[in-house]
Design an enzyme around this catalytic site. Structure first.
Site, PDB file in Angstrom:
ATOM      1  CG  ASN A  50       4.958   2.936  -8.963  1.00  0.00           C
ATOM      2  OD1 ASN A  50       5.051   1.808  -8.494  1.00  0.00           O
ATOM      3  ND2 ASN A  50       4.521   3.163 -10.201  1.00  0.00           N
TER       4      ASN A  50
ATOM      5  CE  LYS B 152       7.809   3.219 -12.728  1.00  0.00           C
ATOM      6  NZ  LYS B 152       7.478   3.700 -14.033  1.00  0.00           N
TER       7      LYS B 152
ATOM      8  CG  HIS C  58       1.180   3.167 -13.181  1.00  0.00           C
ATOM      9  ND1 HIS C  58       1.903   2.912 -14.321  1.00  0.00           N
ATOM     10  CD2 HIS C  58       1.910   4.043 -12.442  1.00  0.00           C
ATOM     11  CE1 HIS C  58       3.045   3.595 -14.260  1.00  0.00           C
ATOM     12  NE2 HIS C  58       3.072   4.286 -13.128  1.00  0.00           N
TER      13      HIS C  58
ATOM     14  CD  GLU D  82       5.099   1.573 -15.698  1.00  0.00           C
ATOM     15  OE1 GLU D  82       5.122   0.942 -14.629  1.00  0.00           O
ATOM     16  OE2 GLU D  82       5.855   2.543 -15.944  1.00  0.00           O
TER      17      GLU D  82
ATOM     18  CD  GLU E 240       2.113   8.610 -12.795  1.00  0.00           C
ATOM     19  OE1 GLU E 240       3.046   8.859 -12.037  1.00  0.00           O
ATOM     20  OE2 GLU E 240       1.857   7.459 -13.189  1.00  0.00           O
TER      21      GLU E 240
ATOM     22  N   GLY F 195       9.198   7.403 -17.047  1.00  0.00           N
ATOM     23  CA  GLY F 195      10.413   6.606 -17.240  1.00  0.00           C
ATOM     24  C   GLY F 195      11.230   7.015 -18.454  1.00  0.00           C
TER      25      GLY F 195
ATOM     26  CB  SER G 174      10.825  11.987 -16.138  1.00  0.00           C
ATOM     27  OG  SER G 174      10.759  10.865 -17.012  1.00  0.00           O
TER      28      SER G 174
END
Ligand code: PEP
Length: 268
Positions: free
Chosen positions: A9, A11, A94, A96, A177, A183, A223
């Site tokens: 991904n 992003k 996701h 985010e 996740e 991240g 991560s």
């Protein structure tokens, strides 16, 4: 047998030129790795160029998001009909998107339905936030997110051509996740990931049936690097990884895919 799966991904990173360069740096090495489904998820604007670059290779393409309507007055949105000409997969839900753009479980559910109805394969992301983890609510949150995302979806709708559960499970991938691991450089432990992924299989078994719960591919994301991928993919419950930051470095991503092929290949 579940085919291992690793997706990158990217992003909101890479211009079209940078994205092409990144693909050039990894395409040959990645293409050679067998026994893992390899998917790149660049920004929308790079999909056309990268789709052309990947023609004839074993590497597949995915988008990072989409809207749930197929066409209309939705300025700035991208529809499943547009995506399905270019890619096979789409990341949905996701954290985010949920956190920064207000995507609710209901919206994620509409998107999953729209993707499946338009022959796109969702990579459905679920996972708890730090405070939920600390409060011991991981299973409660993940249960809610999976139940909501798959609400009203019949297992046969997932299948284009047959009612066999292998077919059904093939069109959906779930990525566990934990938000606190994304991240942050602070990955979850292999044991915790394995337990939560087994829990997700049980939830899917309750929604549909045991064989789909068993056949569905479920990934870990948060991560992941070339230094820690083994901890996750050596767990039998974990089928691969959704990789963010490390997928922007060709060598790192190739190494993650290679290690996945080696470890999962050995277990056959
Ligand atoms: C992600 O974006 O899905 C992700 C897991 O990011 P990272 O690997 O950078 O934590």
């Amino acid at each position: 047998m579940r085919m291992p799966f690793v997706a990158g991904n990217w992003k909101m990173n890479t211009t079209v030129t940078e994205g092409e360069q990144l693909v050039l740096e990894m395409i040959v090495k990645l293409d050679r790795i067998e026994g893992v489904e390899k998917v790149l998820c660049p920004p929308f604007v790079s999909l056309i160029a990268i789709n052309m670059m990947l023609q004839g290779s074993s590497i597949k393409l995915g988008a990072q998001n989409m809207y749930f309507e197929t066409a209309g007055a939705y300025t700035g949105e991208i529809s499943p009909l547009m995506l399905r000409e270019l890619c096979e997969f789409v990341i949905l839900g996701h954290s985010e998107r949920r956190g920064y753009f207000g995507e609710t479980d209901e919206i994620v559910n509409k998107k999953v339905k729209a993707a499946l109805a338009n022959n796109l394969k969702p990579i459905l992301c679920v996972g708890e936030r730090l405070e939920e983890n600390e409060a011991g609510k991981t299973e409660e949150v993940v249960n809610r997110q999976v139940m909501a995302a798959l609400n009203g979806i019949e297992p046969v709708v997932l299948s284009r051509s047959s009612e066999r559960s292998e077919e059904t499970a093939k069109n959906l991938v779930i990525a566990y996740e934990p938000v606190w691991a994304i991240g942050t450089g602070k990955a979850a432990s292999g044991k915790q990931v394995a337990a939560t992924i087994q829990f997700i299989r049980d939830v899917v078994a309750k929604i549909w049936n045991k064989s789909i719960g068993q056949d569905l591919r479920i990934l870990y994301g948060g991560s992941v690097t070339s230094a820690n991928i083994v901890e996750f993919i050596s767990q039998p419950e974990v089928d691969g990884a959704l990789v963010g930051g490390a997928s922007l470095k060709a060598e790192e991503f190739v190494s993650i895919v290679k290690q996945t092929a080696e470890i999962k290949g050995r277990k056959k």
